[in-house]
Design a protein around this motif. Structure first.
Motif, PDB file in Angstrom:
ATOM      1  N   PHE A  53      43.586  43.150  33.564  1.00 23.10           N
ATOM      2  CA  PHE A  53      44.822  42.388  33.370  1.00 23.10           C
ATOM      3  C   PHE A  53      45.806  42.658  34.508  1.00 23.10           C
ATOM      4  O   PHE A  53      46.474  41.740  34.985  1.00 23.10           O
ATOM      5  N   PHE A  54      45.885  43.920  34.922  1.00 29.49           N
ATOM      6  CA  PHE A  54      46.769  44.274  36.042  1.00 29.49           C
ATOM      7  C   PHE A  54      46.327  43.568  37.319  1.00 29.49           C
ATOM      8  O   PHE A  54      47.136  43.007  38.057  1.00 29.49           O
ATOM      9  N   ILE A  55      45.021  43.600  37.582  1.00 34.26           N
ATOM     10  CA  ILE A  55      44.470  42.966  38.785  1.00 34.26           C
ATOM     11  C   ILE A  55      44.750  41.467  38.786  1.00 34.26           C
ATOM     12  O   ILE A  55      45.193  40.894  39.795  1.00 34.26           O
ATOM     13  N   VAL A 110      34.758  38.937  34.156  1.00 34.30           N
ATOM     14  CA  VAL A 110      34.391  37.707  34.868  1.00 34.30           C
ATOM     15  C   VAL A 110      35.646  37.012  35.382  1.00 34.30           C
ATOM     16  O   VAL A 110      35.699  36.551  36.529  1.00 34.30           O
ATOM     17  N   PHE A 111      36.667  36.932  34.543  1.00 35.37           N
ATOM     18  CA  PHE A 111      37.945  36.316  34.934  1.00 35.37           C
ATOM     19  C   PHE A 111      38.542  37.061  36.135  1.00 35.37           C
ATOM     20  O   PHE A 111      39.045  36.430  37.083  1.00 35.37           O
ATOM     21  N   ALA A 112      38.465  38.383  36.118  1.00 38.16           N
ATOM     22  CA  ALA A 112      39.055  39.198  37.181  1.00 38.16           C
ATOM     23  C   ALA A 112      38.351  39.007  38.523  1.00 38.16           C
ATOM     24  O   ALA A 112      38.950  39.244  39.583  1.00 38.16           O
ATOM     25  N   LEU A 113      37.092  38.564  38.508  1.00 39.52           N
ATOM     26  CA  LEU A 113      36.352  38.359  39.751  1.00 39.52           C
ATOM     27  C   LEU A 113      36.973  37.275  40.626  1.00 39.52           C
ATOM     28  O   LEU A 113      36.660  37.180  41.815  1.00 39.52           O
ATOM     29  N   GLY A 114      37.867  36.475  40.056  1.00 42.05           N
ATOM     30  CA  GLY A 114      38.575  35.463  40.817  1.00 42.05           C
ATOM     31  C   GLY A 114      39.763  36.020  41.578  1.00 42.05           C
ATOM     32  O   GLY A 114      40.457  35.276  42.277  1.00 42.05           O
ATOM     33  N   TYR A 152      39.778  42.497  44.544  1.00 39.39           N
ATOM     34  CA  TYR A 152      39.392  43.758  43.907  1.00 39.39           C
ATOM     35  C   TYR A 152      39.040  43.578  42.426  1.00 39.39           C
ATOM     36  O   TYR A 152      39.039  44.543  41.661  1.00 39.39           O
ATOM     37  N   GLY A 153      38.723  42.354  42.041  1.00 37.44           N
ATOM     38  CA  GLY A 153      38.387  42.085  40.637  1.00 37.44           C
ATOM     39  C   GLY A 153      37.168  42.826  40.138  1.00 37.44           C
ATOM     40  O   GLY A 153      37.036  43.072  38.936  1.00 37.44           O
ATOM     41  N   TYR A 154      36.273  43.200  41.064  1.00 37.86           N
ATOM     42  CA  TYR A 154      35.068  43.936  40.670  1.00 37.86           C
ATOM     43  C   TYR A 154      35.403  45.256  39.973  1.00 37.86           C
ATOM     44  O   TYR A 154      34.607  45.785  39.207  1.00 37.86           O
ATOM     45  N   ILE A 155      36.604  45.799  40.253  1.00 34.59           N
ATOM     46  CA  ILE A 155      37.012  47.049  39.598  1.00 34.59           C
ATOM     47  C   ILE A 155      37.112  46.845  38.081  1.00 34.59           C
ATOM     48  O   ILE A 155      36.984  47.788  37.297  1.00 34.59           O
TER      49      ILE A 155
END
Length: 247
Positions: free
Chosen positions: A109-111, A184-188, A191-194
Motif C-alpha cells: 500500500f505504501f509503495i 500484483v497491483f504493486a507491480l505497476g 519497486y513493487g516487487y518488494i
C-alpha cells in the motif's frame, strides 16, 4: 493494539485481537488516502480495496466473537492454557506482533500510494480484478460456514458443503489470494516487487502459525473421527476435487 489487549485482559477473551487486526488495515488505508502524495485515482482504488476488505472481514469476525464475548474461542483458550502462568505477558507480546504485522503487510500500500504516475498499468487492473474475485469468494466461504453452524442438525459435524467441499480452509485460501492481488497491483509501481513480502508473510502465518495448524488442532479435539475423514477427502488449502476414500 495495547488498548485492545487491556480490553481482552479485562474480559479474558483474546479473540478480540482478530477483529482489530482486520480493522487496522482500513485505518492504514484511510491515512494513506489522505496523506500519501501519489496519483489520486490510484490512491482511491487501492485504499478503497483495502478499506472495503478490512471492514468486511473485521465485521464478520466481530459478529462471531461478540456473540460469546465472555467465552473465549477454544483455540485461544488452548494457547492460554499452554502458556500457563505467563499467559497474559505472552499474550501482550502476541498483540504487539499483530500490530507489527499490520505495518509489514501494508508495504504494498505504501509503495502504490507513493506512485505519482498518472496512467494505470495492466498490473493494477489485473490486481483489482483478482482482488474482487478473492474478496467475493472469501465472503461466500464465510457465509457458507456461518449457515452450516447455525443449523442445529449440524452440531458435531464438519462443514463440507459449498467451497468447504473443495478446501478445508477456503476462507484462508481466498484471504491469501487477496494479498496476492495487492502484490500484483504493486507491480505497476516502482519497486513493487518488494510487495511480495505481504503474501509471503500471510502464507507462512496461515500454513505454519495461527491459521491452519491451530484451527485443525481444535477440530481434531472437538470432532476427531469426523475431521480425520474430512482431512482424507478434502484438500487442506488450495481448492481441489475431493478424494474418494476406499473402504
Amino acid at each position: 493494539m495495547a488498548l485492545v489487549w487491556l480490553w481482552s485482559y479485562k474480559i479474558k477473551n483474546a479473540g478480540v485481537v482478530d477483529i482489530f487486526w482486520s480493522y487496522n488495515f482500513p485505518v492504514i488505508g484511510l491515512i494513506l488516502l489522505l496523506l500519501a502524495p501519489g496519483f489520486e485515482t490510484r490512491k482511491l482504488l487501492i485504499c478503497g480495496m483495502v478499506i472495503i476488505a478490512g471492514i468486511r472481514l473485521g465485521t464478520h469476525l466481530a459478529v462471531r466473537v461478540l456473540k460469546h464475548l465472555h467465552e473465549e474461542e477454544p483455540r485461544y483458550a488452548h494457547i492460554r492454557k499452554e502458556w500457563g502462568a505467563n499467559a497474559e505477558v505472552k499474550m501482550f507480546g502476541f498483540f504487539q506482533m499483530q500490530a507489527v504485522s499490520n505495518v509489514l503487510l501494508a508495504v504494498p500500500f505504501f509503495i502504490i500510494t507513493l506512485n505519482k504516475e498518472t496512467a494505470l498499468s495492466p498490473f493494477e487492473y489485473a490486481g483489482a480484478a483478482l482482488w474482487a474475485v478473492s474478496v467475493i469468494c472469501e465472503a461466500i466461504a464465510d457465509a457458507q460456514l456461518a449457515a452450516f453452524k447455525k443449523n442445529p442438525a449440524n452440531k458435531g459435524k464438519v462443514c463440507d458443503t459449498g467451497l468447504w467441499g473443495y478446501s478445508r480452509h477456503p476462507n484462508y485460501f481466498f484471504e491469501w489470494l487477496m494479498w496476492m492481488s495487492y502484490f500484483v497491483f504493486a507491480l505497476g509501481s516502482p519497486y513493487g516487487y518488494i510487495g511480495i513480502i505481504s503474501p509471503a508473510i500471510i502464507l507462512y502465518l496461515l500454513l505454519k502459525v495461527t491459521g491452519i495448524p491451530t484451527t485443525e488442532q481444535q477440530s481434531l479435539r472437538s470432532k476427531p473421527e469426523e475431521f480425520k475423514k474430512y482431512q482424507q477427502r478434502v484438500s487442506v488449502f488450495v481448492p481441489w476435487v475431493k478424494k474418494r476414500i476406499r473402504n
